[in-house]
Structures are given as structure tokens and as C-alpha cells.
Motif scaffolding. Structure first.
Motif, PDB file in Angstrom:
ATOM      1  N   THR A 171       0.830  -1.204   0.000  1.00 42.98           N
ATOM      2  CA  THR A 171       0.000   0.000   0.000  1.00 42.98           C
ATOM      3  C   THR A 171       0.863   1.252   0.000  1.00 42.98           C
ATOM      4  O   THR A 171       0.600   2.205  -0.740  1.00 42.98           O
ATOM      5  N   ALA A 219      -6.826  -1.404  -1.377  1.00 43.56           N
ATOM      6  CA  ALA A 219      -5.657  -0.514  -1.342  1.00 43.56           C
ATOM      7  C   ALA A 219      -5.435   0.211  -2.660  1.00 43.56           C
ATOM      8  O   ALA A 219      -4.953   1.353  -2.672  1.00 43.56           O
ATOM      9  N   THR A 220      -5.774  -0.423  -3.761  1.00 45.24           N
ATOM     10  CA  THR A 220      -5.551   0.185  -5.073  1.00 45.24           C
ATOM     11  C   THR A 220      -6.264   1.519  -5.191  1.00 45.24           C
ATOM     12  O   THR A 220      -5.694   2.505  -5.661  1.00 45.24           O
ATOM     13  N   GLU A 249      -7.824   3.059  -2.493  1.00 42.60           N
ATOM     14  CA  GLU A 249      -7.672   3.768  -1.224  1.00 42.60           C
ATOM     15  C   GLU A 249      -6.598   4.849  -1.291  1.00 42.60           C
ATOM     16  O   GLU A 249      -6.797   5.988  -0.841  1.00 42.60           O
ATOM     17  N   VAL A 250      -5.461   4.509  -1.865  1.00 47.23           N
ATOM     18  CA  VAL A 250      -4.344   5.459  -1.904  1.00 47.23           C
ATOM     19  C   VAL A 250      -4.671   6.662  -2.797  1.00 47.23           C
ATOM     20  O   VAL A 250      -4.195   7.775  -2.546  1.00 47.23           O
ATOM     21  N   SER A 256       4.145  -6.089  -3.279  1.00 47.68           N
ATOM     22  CA  SER A 256       3.959  -6.301  -1.847  1.00 47.68           C
ATOM     23  C   SER A 256       4.721  -7.543  -1.415  1.00 47.68           C
ATOM     24  O   SER A 256       4.801  -8.527  -2.154  1.00 47.68           O
TER      25      SER A 256
END
Length: 373
Positions: A61, A88-89, A91-92, A182
């Protein structure tokens, strides 16, 4: 049967001396943050991928977040991505005040549909972020060509699941402007906590990423840009180094196990995520498609076979993101989320276990295969 979904314990038993030696070295020198193992890992990963730069960070992330920050993406900007991914893709993107623009996926791979990307581009588009889902890169040449036609929009490969895979002979993470991966424990190359890495061959972007991961410092106590505390700790780097020595073998095993699954699934008439001929997959998950998923999952659980769903709810159906685009915008993602199911997958998964998994799977329904989308 008692088949694990991912067998990290078996992996550890096989590399226990190497892991313990690496950890002991860190404990002896005491450089727990930015110790020598961090730079060693970055150099080895650069060599592995062919990218000019590798910047290790605290998580996958953080890799995505720092990459977007290095591109100065913020309020009013748009980033094209897929809703069929881990949160997460998107979200950031939202954390920086930008807007995710969701583009639907291919029905047979789950990867973003490159043919639909151009329709989502506007004057506010500042990046395109495809996800290499289940361990297989997206159609990166087509995506890069679209980006080039529209003023060289940066392309960030979210390769959290695909480190070790290849696309037309090139390594995932070295297929576009930036690649992010990750090292979460369950990933094909994982540590024993959180960790991640950014890859780029752009010197300016690499410098920005290095500064951002240490609170925007260009030198100690000189903060030239906004940053975060995004460093990967030395112990986790040491663990990845211990695993890296046999990673090529593990990738070969994953591909071979994927091929065995393919043969067994095809013989049983079970629909599966397709692998393209011009790329490889490291099968972070081995995923099939079913109509009566809940019932079949229950039968497999009773037989001692664990399963998982990646992903049961597309992002544009999640409460935090549903205002961006209804599921009607991305019907294939909506349909796949109801049908995908992942099976046990790890480098030492045996032939007998695979045959048992597919045997039970085939017996749970007269026709587990589904109609095409």
C-alpha cells in the motif's frame, strides 16, 4: 483431507537455517532501520527485474501511495484503475484527494480491459493503474500505448500479486513507468510482516520516492517535499533475502502446479481464470468461476479443503466508494465478484492433493462449469 490454503510453515522448515542466519546477522549489527540488508535487497531486486531503481517500502500500500505522491497527484486529479481488486488500489488515490475512475475488467482474466481505458481518459487523468490480478500481468503493451497517445500518462502497475511473472519476456514490475509490489506473507515472495517495493527506471521518480519514504527528506532534517514514514525494516528485508535464493525454483513450481490445475479443470469441465499465452502467472491465487459458489464452498470445507474469494464485492459497490460509479458501470466486475473462488496454491502443493481438490470440486455439482459471461 487437511490441505492448507497457503503453506508458509512448510516453506519455513525448508529454509529455516537461511532465515535464522539472516535474522541473527541483523540482531548482531543492530541496524534495524535502513540496515545493509535493505540496500542489498534493493540491488538484487533491481537485477532481478531489470529496472534501474528499486525502493523498498513498508508495504504494498505504501508503494502505491508513495508512487502517486512522486507523480504529484492530488485534489482534482483522476487515476484510472479497476474496481475488481483489493481496496488498497483505490484507497491510496482517495487519500491524496484524487478520484479513482473505474474501468471494467476482462471476463476471462479479471484484469482491466485495455479496450475500455481510453473512454475513461479526461484532461484530469494523471495516471493509469492496472492491477496484475491473481499473479498475471494485464495487457501492458496496450495500456502503455494508450498512455503514450494521451500525452505520456504515467502507468503504475499494481503488481502486489505478480512479482516473478513475465510479460512478453519482461518481468512484472518493469513493464511501465512504475511498478509496485507487496511482500505481505501470503504473496509469491513474502516476508514475515509487512513490506513492499517500488520499481522504476526514471531517475527523477526514484529520487522522489526515496525522499518521500523518509518523511520527504533530501538530507537529514532537510524536508524538501511532503513525505511519510514508509521504510521497510531491516529484519523484513533480511527475510526476503533468505527467500530470494530459491525464488526462481518456487516460480517454476507455481507455474507447473498451475498447469496441472489447468489440465484437471479442463478435464472436469470447470471454468477457470484464463492465462494468456504471451505472459506467465505466478498464481498468487488459483481462481475458478462457479455459479453456485456458496454451496460448493461449503462442500469443500466439509472435505477439509479451504477456499477464499478474491474479491466478493467490487470497490464501486463498497460503501466508501459507491458514489464514484455504480456497479452498472462495470457489469463484468459485478458478475465475477459473485462467481470467483480461489483454491489452495503454494509451491509444494502435491499432485495427489490437487487431484483430490478437483475430484471433490467436480463431485459437488453435476455441472460446476458455468456459462460464459
Amino acid at each position: 483431507m487437511n490441505i492448507p490454503f497457503i503453506d508458509l510453515k512448510a516453506q519455513y522448515e525448508e529454509i529455516k537455517p537461511q532465515v535464522q542466519a539472516r535474522i541473527n546477522t541483523v540482531l548482531e549489527h543492530g541496524q534495524y532501520i535502513m540496515g545493509p540488508e535493505v540496500r542489498e535487497l534493493e540491488e538484487r531486486l533491481q537485477e532481478y527485474t531489470g529496472a534501474r531503481h528499486c525502493i523498498t517500502v513498508a508495504s504494498g500500500t505504501e508503494a502505491l501511495l508513495i508512487s502517486l505522491m512522486a507523480l504529484d497527484i492530488g485534489p482534482g486529479d483522476e487515476v484510472i484503475t479497476t474496481p475488481f481488486t483489493f481496496v488498497a488500489t483505490a484507497e491510496v488515490i482517495v487519500l491524496l484527494g484524487a478520484k479513482p475512475v473505474f474501468v471494467d475488467v476482462e471476463p476471462d482474466t479479471g484484469n482491466i480491459n485495455a479496450a475500455l481505458i481510453e473512454d475513461g481518459i479526461t484532461e484530469r487523468t494523471k495516471a493509469i493503474m492496472p492491477v496484475s490480478l491473481y499473479g498475471q500481468p494485464a495487457a501492458m503493451d496496450e495500456i502503455n500505448a494508450i498512455a503514450a497517445r494521451h500525452g505520456n500518462i504515467p502507468v503504475i502497475e499494481d503488481a502486489a500479486q505478480s512479482f516473478g511473472a513475465e510479460y512478453k519476456g519482461r518481468k512484472s514490475c518493469n513493464l511501465s513507468t512504475i511498478g509496485c509490489t507487496s511482500f505481505f506473507p501470503s504473496k509469491p515472495l513474502g516476508c514475515y510482516g509487512d513490506g513492499g517495493a517500488i520499481f522504476t527506471s526514471d531517475d527523477t521518480i526514484a529520487r522522489a520516492c526515496r525522499e518521500i519514504r523518509v518523511h520527504g527528506q533530501s538530507q537529514r532534517y532537510v524536508h524538501s517535499r511532503i513525505g511519510v514514514g514508509g521504510r521497510m525494516d531491516t529484519l523484513q528485508a533480511a527475510i526476503v533475502l533468505a527467500k530470494l535464493d530459491r525464488f526462481d525454483w518456487e516460480v517454476e513450481q507455481r507455474i507447473a502446479i498451475g498447469q496441472r490445475y489447468k489440465q484437471l479443470m479442463d478435464e472436469a469441465g470447470i471454468q477457470r481464470v484464463q492465462q494468456r499465452e504471451d505472459r506467465t502467472s505466478v498464481f498468487a491465487q488459483y481462481t475458478i468461476m462457479l455459479e453456485d459458489r456458496d454451496t460448493i464452498q461449503t462442500h469443500l470445507k466439509l472435505a477439509g479443503i479451504p477456499t477464499a474469494v478474491h474479491y466478493p464485492v467490487p470497490l464501486n459497490k463498497q460503501l466508501a466508494y459507491e458514489h464514484l460509479c455504480s456497479t452498472e458501470c462495470t457489469p463484468v466486475s459485478a458478475k465475477l465478484s459473485q462467481r470467483v473462488m480461489s483454491l489452495p496454491m503454494y509451491p509444494v502443493l502435491g499432485h495427489d492433493a490437487q487431484q483430490s481438490i478437483v475430484g471433490v470440486l467436480a463431485q459437488t455439482s453435476e455441472s460446476p462449469a458455468s456459462t460464459s459471461l
